[in-house]
Structures are given as structure tokens and as C-alpha cells.
Scaffold this active site. Structure first.
Site, PDB file in Angstrom:
ATOM      1  N   ASP A  53      -0.735 -10.637   5.663  1.00 48.55           N
ATOM      2  CA  ASP A  53       0.034 -10.035   4.578  1.00 48.55           C
ATOM      3  C   ASP A  53      -0.801  -8.915   3.969  1.00 48.55           C
ATOM      4  OD1 ASP A  53       1.681  -9.412   2.488  1.00 48.55           O
ATOM      5  OD2 ASP A  53       1.635 -11.381   1.532  1.00 48.55           O
ATOM      6  N   MET A  54      -0.360  -7.671   4.171  1.00 49.50           N
ATOM      7  CA  MET A  54      -1.101  -6.526   3.642  1.00 49.50           C
ATOM      8  C   MET A  54      -1.045  -6.522   2.115  1.00 49.50           C
ATOM      9  SD  MET A  54      -2.183  -5.281   6.418  1.00 49.50           S
ATOM     10  CE  MET A  54      -3.008  -3.860   5.691  1.00 49.50           C
ATOM     11  N   ASP A  85       4.867  -4.957   6.394  1.00 50.64           N
ATOM     12  CA  ASP A  85       3.498  -5.287   5.992  1.00 50.64           C
ATOM     13  C   ASP A  85       3.124  -6.748   6.231  1.00 50.64           C
ATOM     14  OD1 ASP A  85       5.114  -6.404   4.057  1.00 50.64           O
ATOM     15  OD2 ASP A  85       3.795  -5.859   2.386  1.00 50.64           O
ATOM     16  N   GLU A  86       3.870  -7.429   7.074  1.00 52.44           N
ATOM     17  CA  GLU A  86       3.567  -8.821   7.379  1.00 52.44           C
ATOM     18  C   GLU A  86       3.786  -9.098   8.859  1.00 52.44           C
ATOM     19  OE1 GLU A  86       4.723 -11.837   3.974  1.00 52.44           O
ATOM     20  OE2 GLU A  86       6.351 -10.409   4.284  1.00 52.44           O
TER      21      GLU A  86
END
Length: 258
Positions: free
Chosen positions: A19-20, A113-114
């Protein structure tokens, strides 16, 4: 105690959620060094009035996704407004996802982003689950210059839950044999894919502990190899993807915040 716990050996199933951290805002700070350490809010265009996401520096002032820019500036007068660059964010995301495939071919892009990584079959190659988890964080940093939070467990829902426990920059492992105890007092609706509707149905309330909830035990997710598994990480006996798919879809996207 499980065999894995006693021997320190490979997990029978190992799933990672990458997870960013504040993805869009972190890219803007990376590209503009003068903005690093400063509160940044990304809006839809230079004249946008609604915040799409913001940096952790802004969040510490109470700024949140979905907040009107005027209110955010009242909370954080030094807030820097930045117009979103969707194509650029997508390009950075693509680079990250391709790099993750160097660790395992079993990568499921969950959102921009995941990503979920099934590293079950990679443990002989790369080492212990903890070693692989830190390898993933280093790989993301190497290819993008950005930080991420990592959660790891024996199934997707618990891995995603773990990733959220130590943001930003965290690395949390919940071994499969500890998942039930770790989730014992966690409301079932805090798990990805189990929202208020399912939570309410399980016991008439959305505050049922995840480890005890029928919804938790029966919920299933689809791993990167296309195999449907229970939240416990074990195969759902007598279920097939076609039977499972209509009533037990993969966890949905949790929102727009990046």
C-alpha cells in the site's frame, strides 16, 4: 502451535499487500524537493476546490480527502495546492507493479497504489516471510523513490488489515496461525470487502469481532493465481470460482484517497 511456528519454516500460505503511502502527494513531493516535509494537497486541476488526497504533513493538521480547499487552508494556512497529474501517477504505478513481478509472478493490481503478492511459492528462493516483506519495501523504494506500507499474512483480507496498522512506512506481519487471535476484537467491518451491510447481516450489528463473525469465516477472496480461498487462508471445500464469484466477490476498492 502450528508447524510453521515451531520450526520457523515457510508459511503454508503467504500473501503480501503493498500500500503506497499518500501516493499522489508523495509523487509531487518527490518531483519537487522543496515540497518535501511540507503540507501538500492534490486537487482536480489548478482551480479545483476539493482535495483528492494530501500528504501526511497536511493530515497532521486535520486536512482530509474530500475536504473543501477553503476549509483545509483554514486548518493549515501553509498548505500547498497541486493539480493532479493522473497520467504521471499511472506511469509511476506501472513501474512499481512491473518491479514487483521481479519478486513473484503472482501479482494482483488492486488499485493504482495497491497490489497483492502471493509469495507462497517464493519462500525457498527469497527466504523467510519477513525477509520477503522487507525486500518488497526496498524494491518499491528503489524503483520509485517512494515509501510504502506492507502487510503480510496467510490471506488477502488479513494482509490488507495488517498493512493499515503502521502507516506510513510500516511492515506488519500477522502469521496465519495468529490471525484469529489478532483479529479477535476487531470489528468485522474493518476488514476489506466486509462493509456495514454484510456486518449487519452477520449478527445484527456491524461491530462483530472479525475472528468470531460468520461473515469473516465464510468470506472469500481470489488470489493472484485465480484460486478462491477462505479468509482463514485454506481452500473452501466444495466451492468453485463460478459458484463463489456471484456472492463472494474480491474485496472492492476502498476509496479514492491516495
Amino acid at each position: 502451535m502450528s508447524t510453521e511456528a515451531r520450526t520457523g519454516g515457510a508459511w503454508s500460505r503467504a500473501v503480501i499487500l503493498v500500500d503506497m503511502d499518500a501516493f499522489f502527494a508523495s509523487i509531487e513531493q518527490r518531483d519537487r524537493p522543496a515540497w518535501q516535509g511540507r503540507p501538500v494537497a492534490v486537487t482536480n486541476g489548478s482551480l479545483g476546490t476539493c482535495i483528492i488526497t494530501c500528504s501526511y504533513e497536511a493530515r497532521r493538521h486535520g486536512v482530509r480527502t474530500g475536504m473543501r480547499l477553503r476549509e483545509a487552508r483554514r486548518l493549515c494556512p501553509d498548505l500547498i495546492q497541486c493539480a493532479a497529474r493522473p497520467e504521471h501517477y499511472a506511469a509511476v504505478s506501472t513501474d512499481i507493479m512491473r518491479a514487483l513481478e521481479e519478486i513473484t509472478p503472482d501479482v494482483e493490481v488492486f488499485s493504482v497504489d495497491e497490489a497483492f503478492l502471493d509469495v507462497t511459492r517464493c519462500q525457498r528462493l527469497w527466504g523467510t516471510p519477513e525477509t520477503i516483506a522487507h525486500m518488497v519495501r526496498r524494491k518499491v523504494k528503489e524503483v520509485s523513490g517512494l515509501g510504502c506500507s506492507v502487510g503480510m499474512s496467510g490471506d488477502k483480507s488479513t494482509a490488507k488489515f495488517a498493512a493499515g496498522l503502521a502507516k506510513p512506512g510500516g511492515c506488519t506481519l500477522i502469521p496465519p496461525w495468529e490471525a484469529a487471535d489478532r483479529l479477535r476484537d476487531v470489528p468485522v467491518t474493518e476488514l476489506s470487502g466486509i462493509k456495514e451491510g454484510i456486518g449487519d447481516t452477520s449478527r445484527g450489528t456491524g461491530r462483530v469481532p472479525a475472528a468470531k463473525s460468520r461473515a469473516f469465516r465464510s468470506a472469500c477472496s481470489r488470489d493472484a493465481s485465480g484460486i478462491w480461498v477462505g479468509v482463514s487462508g485454506t481452500c473452501v471445500r466444495d466451492w468453485t470460482p463460478s459458484r463463489c464469484a456471484p456472492s463472494c466477490p474480491p474485496p472492492g476498492r476502498s476509496g479514492m484517497a491516495r
